[in-house]
Design a protein around this motif. Sequence first.
Motif, PDB file in Angstrom:
ATOM      1  N   ARG A 274       0.828  -1.216   0.000  1.00 53.81           N
ATOM      2  CA  ARG A 274       0.000   0.000   0.000  1.00 53.81           C
ATOM      3  C   ARG A 274       0.861   1.264   0.000  1.00 53.81           C
ATOM      4  O   ARG A 274       0.519   2.254  -0.648  1.00 53.81           O
ATOM      5  N   VAL A 275       1.982   1.212   0.718  1.00 56.47           N
ATOM      6  CA  VAL A 275       2.882   2.374   0.713  1.00 56.47           C
ATOM      7  C   VAL A 275       3.690   2.400  -0.576  1.00 56.47           C
ATOM      8  O   VAL A 275       3.881   3.460  -1.183  1.00 56.47           O
ATOM      9  N   TYR A 276       4.149   1.256  -1.022  1.00 57.94           N
ATOM     10  CA  TYR A 276       4.940   1.174  -2.249  1.00 57.94           C
ATOM     11  C   TYR A 276       4.157   1.703  -3.447  1.00 57.94           C
ATOM     12  O   TYR A 276       4.721   2.390  -4.309  1.00 57.94           O
ATOM     13  N   LEU A 277       2.880   1.384  -3.513  1.00 57.43           N
ATOM     14  CA  LEU A 277       2.048   1.824  -4.631  1.00 57.43           C
ATOM     15  C   LEU A 277       1.599   3.274  -4.505  1.00 57.43           C
ATOM     16  O   LEU A 277       0.894   3.791  -5.381  1.00 57.43           O
ATOM     17  N   GLY A 278       1.989   3.917  -3.417  1.00 56.37           N
ATOM     18  CA  GLY A 278       1.727   5.342  -3.281  1.00 56.37           C
ATOM     19  C   GLY A 278       0.304   5.714  -2.930  1.00 56.37           C
ATOM     20  O   GLY A 278      -0.105   6.856  -3.167  1.00 56.37           O
ATOM     21  N   VAL A 279      -0.458   4.779  -2.347  1.00 57.76           N
ATOM     22  CA  VAL A 279      -1.848   5.092  -1.996  1.00 57.76           C
ATOM     23  C   VAL A 279      -2.043   5.271  -0.492  1.00 57.76           C
ATOM     24  O   VAL A 279      -3.163   5.554  -0.035  1.00 57.76           O
ATOM     25  N   HIS A 280      -0.979   5.096   0.278  1.00 55.58           N
ATOM     26  CA  HIS A 280      -1.053   5.278   1.729  1.00 55.58           C
ATOM     27  C   HIS A 280       0.263   5.805   2.265  1.00 55.58           C
ATOM     28  O   HIS A 280       1.334   5.565   1.695  1.00 55.58           O
ATOM     29  N   TRP A 281       0.166   6.499   3.387  1.00 52.55           N
ATOM     30  CA  TRP A 281       1.322   6.885   4.174  1.00 52.55           C
ATOM     31  C   TRP A 281       1.664   5.751   5.136  1.00 52.55           C
ATOM     32  O   TRP A 281       0.778   4.973   5.509  1.00 52.55           O
ATOM     33  N   PRO A 282       2.926   5.619   5.574  1.00 57.01           N
ATOM     34  CA  PRO A 282       3.272   4.561   6.530  1.00 57.01           C
ATOM     35  C   PRO A 282       2.415   4.556   7.785  1.00 57.01           C
ATOM     36  O   PRO A 282       2.043   3.483   8.288  1.00 57.01           O
ATOM     37  N   THR A 283       2.094   5.738   8.321  1.00 59.80           N
ATOM     38  CA  THR A 283       1.288   5.770   9.546  1.00 59.80           C
ATOM     39  C   THR A 283      -0.128   5.254   9.315  1.00 59.80           C
ATOM     40  O   THR A 283      -0.754   4.742  10.240  1.00 59.80           O
ATOM     41  N   ASP A 284      -0.653   5.378   8.103  1.00 61.07           N
ATOM     42  CA  ASP A 284      -1.968   4.793   7.797  1.00 61.07           C
ATOM     43  C   ASP A 284      -1.923   3.282   7.986  1.00 61.07           C
ATOM     44  O   ASP A 284      -2.845   2.672   8.539  1.00 61.07           O
TER      45      ASP A 284
END
Length: 224
Positions: free
Chosen positions: A179-189
Amino acid sequence: MASPRSPSPRSTALACTAVSAVLALLVVAGWDPLLAFDAHVASELHRTALAEPGWTRLNRLLSDWVWDTWTMRALLVAVCLWLLLCGAVRLAVWVAGTGLAGTLLQQALKALFDRDRPRWEQPVDSAQFAALPSGHAMTAALTCALLLWLVRLRGARPGVRRAVLWGCAVTVVGVGFTRVYLGVHWPTDVVTGWLLGIAVAAASAALWRARAARRAWPRESRPR
């Protein structure tokens, strides 16, 4: 020497809830060090996603199909059907209710925090709804935590328990990374989603244990 006792479901639920609440409040308050960390990690992974299209396609496959929220929910439905076939009707309903409660909580928190997702000039994937908490991460953590609880509750063999543990670990960590790699979430999400998913499952396990203890207590206290 006695092995250390694992944390109780109740303490696990309380700890995960507390940490997730702190993270969410720091995000909402706009704490610069945390937001800067989010931005740095997301930017570095997005740069890699643009440079490695083959690896990005694999991550999309894993995120959108293998570890999708609906895939995790379908797995939970399959588990509930298996419990019904085994005659564990109350447990099946309990697990289904826990899954539903987790989904409702997830959507309520997304609406409450209304955090923007990362925005890129060259996105490699897209997603709907608000960012915090990550629905993929929370659903995977909730489903996997329930599976780990169930195999222990139902007395599965050690080999089965180890296999489920490894499968769950790969799933939870993997879906968070994608989810972070694909750029749709921040790590804290993602981290908040993990914590909340575990918290809901642990709270459910604690309530089930308390319910079972109340049902057993009168029988155990009867004179013989």
